[in-house]
Motif scaffolding. Structure first.
Motif, PDB file in Angstrom:
ATOM      1  N   LEU A  83      13.551   9.487 -15.207  1.00 37.40           N
ATOM      2  CA  LEU A  83      12.550   8.456 -15.541  1.00 37.40           C
ATOM      3  C   LEU A  83      12.813   7.062 -16.283  1.00 37.40           C
ATOM      4  CD1 LEU A  83       9.591  10.793 -16.927  1.00 37.40           C
ATOM      5  CD2 LEU A  83       9.966   9.818 -14.579  1.00 37.40           C
ATOM      6  N   ASP A  84      12.262   6.221 -15.796  1.00 37.96           N
ATOM      7  CA  ASP A  84      12.754   4.766 -16.164  1.00 37.96           C
ATOM      8  C   ASP A  84      12.437   4.378 -17.631  1.00 37.96           C
ATOM      9  OD1 ASP A  84      13.624   3.883 -13.498  1.00 37.96           O
ATOM     10  OD2 ASP A  84      11.539   4.440 -12.853  1.00 37.96           O
ATOM     11  N   VAL A 107       2.377  -3.321  -6.685  1.00 38.93           N
ATOM     12  CA  VAL A 107       2.669  -2.898  -8.095  1.00 38.93           C
ATOM     13  C   VAL A 107       4.012  -2.022  -8.015  1.00 38.93           C
ATOM     14  CG1 VAL A 107       2.144  -1.248  -9.927  1.00 38.93           C
ATOM     15  CG2 VAL A 107       0.460  -2.821  -9.097  1.00 38.93           C
ATOM     16  N   THR A 108       4.889  -2.448  -8.839  1.00 40.22           N
ATOM     17  CA  THR A 108       6.315  -1.516  -8.645  1.00 40.22           C
ATOM     18  C   THR A 108       6.457  -0.813 -10.081  1.00 40.22           C
ATOM     19  OG1 THR A 108       7.579  -3.386  -9.533  1.00 40.22           O
ATOM     20  CG2 THR A 108       7.333  -3.335  -6.992  1.00 40.22           C
ATOM     21  N   TYR A 136       9.324   8.703  -5.424  1.00 38.61           N
ATOM     22  CA  TYR A 136       9.275   7.224  -4.957  1.00 38.61           C
ATOM     23  C   TYR A 136      10.314   6.727  -5.978  1.00 38.61           C
ATOM     24  CZ  TYR A 136       4.672   8.743  -3.602  1.00 38.61           C
ATOM     25  OH  TYR A 136       3.643   9.382  -2.978  1.00 38.61           O
ATOM     26  N   PRO A 137      11.642   6.653  -5.582  1.00 41.55           N
ATOM     27  CA  PRO A 137      12.740   6.178  -6.507  1.00 41.55           C
ATOM     28  C   PRO A 137      12.650   4.612  -6.581  1.00 41.55           C
ATOM     29  CG  PRO A 137      13.612   6.998  -4.304  1.00 41.55           C
ATOM     30  CD  PRO A 137      12.189   7.263  -4.266  1.00 41.55           C
ATOM     31  N   HIS A 138      12.183   3.937  -5.807  1.00 42.91           N
ATOM     32  CA  HIS A 138      12.221   2.356  -6.077  1.00 42.91           C
ATOM     33  C   HIS A 138      11.142   1.937  -6.915  1.00 42.91           C
ATOM     34  CE1 HIS A 138       8.893   3.815  -3.226  1.00 42.91           C
ATOM     35  NE2 HIS A 138       8.459   2.314  -3.378  1.00 42.91           N
ATOM     36  N   MET A 150      10.675  -7.151  -9.360  1.00 37.22           N
ATOM     37  CA  MET A 150      10.379  -6.666 -10.711  1.00 37.22           C
ATOM     38  C   MET A 150      11.199  -7.379 -11.746  1.00 37.22           C
ATOM     39  SD  MET A 150      11.339  -2.588 -11.980  1.00 37.22           S
ATOM     40  CE  MET A 150      10.420  -2.247 -10.697  1.00 37.22           C
ATOM     41  N   ASP A 151      10.709  -7.708 -12.856  1.00 41.04           N
ATOM     42  CA  ASP A 151      11.089  -8.540 -13.709  1.00 41.04           C
ATOM     43  C   ASP A 151      12.337  -7.462 -14.408  1.00 41.04           C
ATOM     44  OD1 ASP A 151      12.132  -9.587 -16.336  1.00 41.04           O
ATOM     45  OD2 ASP A 151      10.543 -10.937 -16.344  1.00 41.04           O
ATOM     46  N   LYS A 152      13.739  -7.764 -14.332  1.00 44.45           N
ATOM     47  CA  LYS A 152      14.652  -6.936 -14.884  1.00 44.45           C
ATOM     48  C   LYS A 152      14.794  -6.651 -16.427  1.00 44.45           C
ATOM     49  CE  LYS A 152      17.920  -7.281 -10.993  1.00 44.45           C
ATOM     50  NZ  LYS A 152      19.280  -7.668 -10.541  1.00 44.45           N
ATOM     51  N   ALA A 153      14.375  -7.908 -17.080  1.00 45.44           N
ATOM     52  CA  ALA A 153      14.389  -7.926 -18.471  1.00 45.44           C
ATOM     53  C   ALA A 153      13.311  -7.171 -19.249  1.00 45.44           C
ATOM     54  CB  ALA A 153      14.307  -9.416 -19.153  1.00 45.44           C
ATOM     55  N   ILE A 154      11.919  -7.190 -18.395  1.00 48.15           N
ATOM     56  CA  ILE A 154      10.973  -6.246 -18.877  1.00 48.15           C
ATOM     57  C   ILE A 154      10.865  -5.055 -18.385  1.00 48.15           C
ATOM     58  CG2 ILE A 154       9.144  -6.899 -16.965  1.00 48.15           C
ATOM     59  CD1 ILE A 154       8.209  -7.088 -20.604  1.00 48.15           C
TER      60      ILE A 154
END
Length: 329
Positions: free
Chosen positions: A226-227, A163-164, A201-203, A1-5
């Motif tokens: 939530l993220d 997909v993450t 699904y915490p990941h 996963m792109d950390k910035a996005i």
């Protein structure tokens, strides 16, 4: 996963047909430097078969910006995702949530909630030639589906394909009986189910969408784990109320430009657009809500609505509208 996005996705403006075009996104980016912006849905057939590459146009200032694709043919989506990646988009998102008749007849959008294996095949193909992160925006279910059963199964199937990051509109879509407009309001919201998906699904990076009309509405979802939060119509109609405070409240950054400064910074962009043969109202229609809730807002909207469509309308029209705002000076 792109950390910035992923960080940018803490708040995003929803992809909205006929609204979130490149002019809208440039305007929104002036208000918030951090919020993730989305294109309108672009269909894979339009790019691959129709050659409508102009639909990929955007300004570099719009980053971080995501391309949303619609389609259900894995090979076609693979090509479209490659085009989006080559165009420089930071993310390519697959629409599994739009309930319109046009989308149903093309077998994409919300109807794909009934075909998770096909969605998994689509995203797998998209990832094969796409340097940008591939994500999915979906509903909690459609028609007679039981969301508590189908949503976890859908997420597991699609996540297994790589997909993450998911954005979940916390309503079912009723494809039989409700119009697209009614599908945005009538099916009841189920925020707790989306929160359960994050707990299960915490990941995964999970954002919530639907009925969220302010940062006061958004922040509790982030505080509860939530993220991300995606806001649609409210961010369009009251852009400064939401995006103007987002960089500070959501990202811990500095406060935004004033409304008047944003108008002034739009002027060079408008000049460039007009020089290329464009019309003023193609841009100013997205700016009508800039002063929402402020003295003079109605006069601002009225002046632009009555004058920006005139063939020779230019930056001076925008400045004349600004005179309707008492505190603009």
């Amino acid at each position: 996963m792109d950390k910035a996005i992923s960080q940018s996705a803490r708040l995003s403006v929803a992809p909205m047909m006929d609204w979130t075009d490149r002019h809208c996104r440039y305007f929104h980016r002036l208000i918030s430097g951090e919020t993730l912006l989305y294109t309108e849905m672009v269909t894979a057939p339009a790019l691959v078969r129709g050659g409508a590459l102009h639909l990929l146009d955007y300004s570099p200032e719009e980053h971080p910006v995501a391309l949303q694709l619609g389609g259900s043919d894995p090979a076609e989506l693979r090509q479209a995702a490659r085009m989006g990646s080559e165009a420089g988009y930071d993310e390519v998102n697959l629409n599994v949530g739009c309930p319109s008749d046009r989308v149903q007849s093309g077998c994409f959008g919300a109807i794909l909630m009934t075909r998770p294996e096909l969605v998994a095949d689509c995203v797998s193909q998209m990832q094969a030639e796409c340097a940008a992160e591939v994500t999915v925006k979906c509903r909690i279910g459609v028609d007679e589906q039981i969301p508590e059963d189908v949503l976890p199964a859908f997420i597991e199937t699609v996540a297994a394909a790589g997909v993450t990051r998911f954005t979940i509109h916390a309503r079912k879509a009723w494809l039989d009986g409700l119009s697209p407009k009614e599908n945005r309001d009538i099916p009841p919201l189920d925020y707790p189910l989306v929160h359960k998906m994050k707990a299960a699904y915490p990941h995964l990076h999970i954002s919530i969408n639907g009925g969220i009309a302010s940062l006061d509405d958004a922040e509790p979802h982030l505080d509860q784990g939530l993220d991300g939060v995606m806001i649609g119509r409210a961010a369009y109609h009251q852009p400064y109320d939401i995006l103007g405070a987002a960089d500070q409240r959501i990202y811990g950054g500095v406060h935004a430009l004033t409304r008047t400064m944003i108008v002034e910074k739009m002027l060079p962009y408008i000049e460039t657009h007009l020089t290329a043969g464009g019309r003023l109202n193609q841009i100013t229609r997205h700016m009508l809500g800039l002063f929402a809730g402020q003295p003079g807002a109605r006069q601002w909207r009225r002046y632009l609505s009555e004058n920006a469509h005139v063939s020779n309308a230019g930056p001076e029209t925008l400045l004349e509208a600004l005179k309707r705002i008492p505190d603009a000076a």
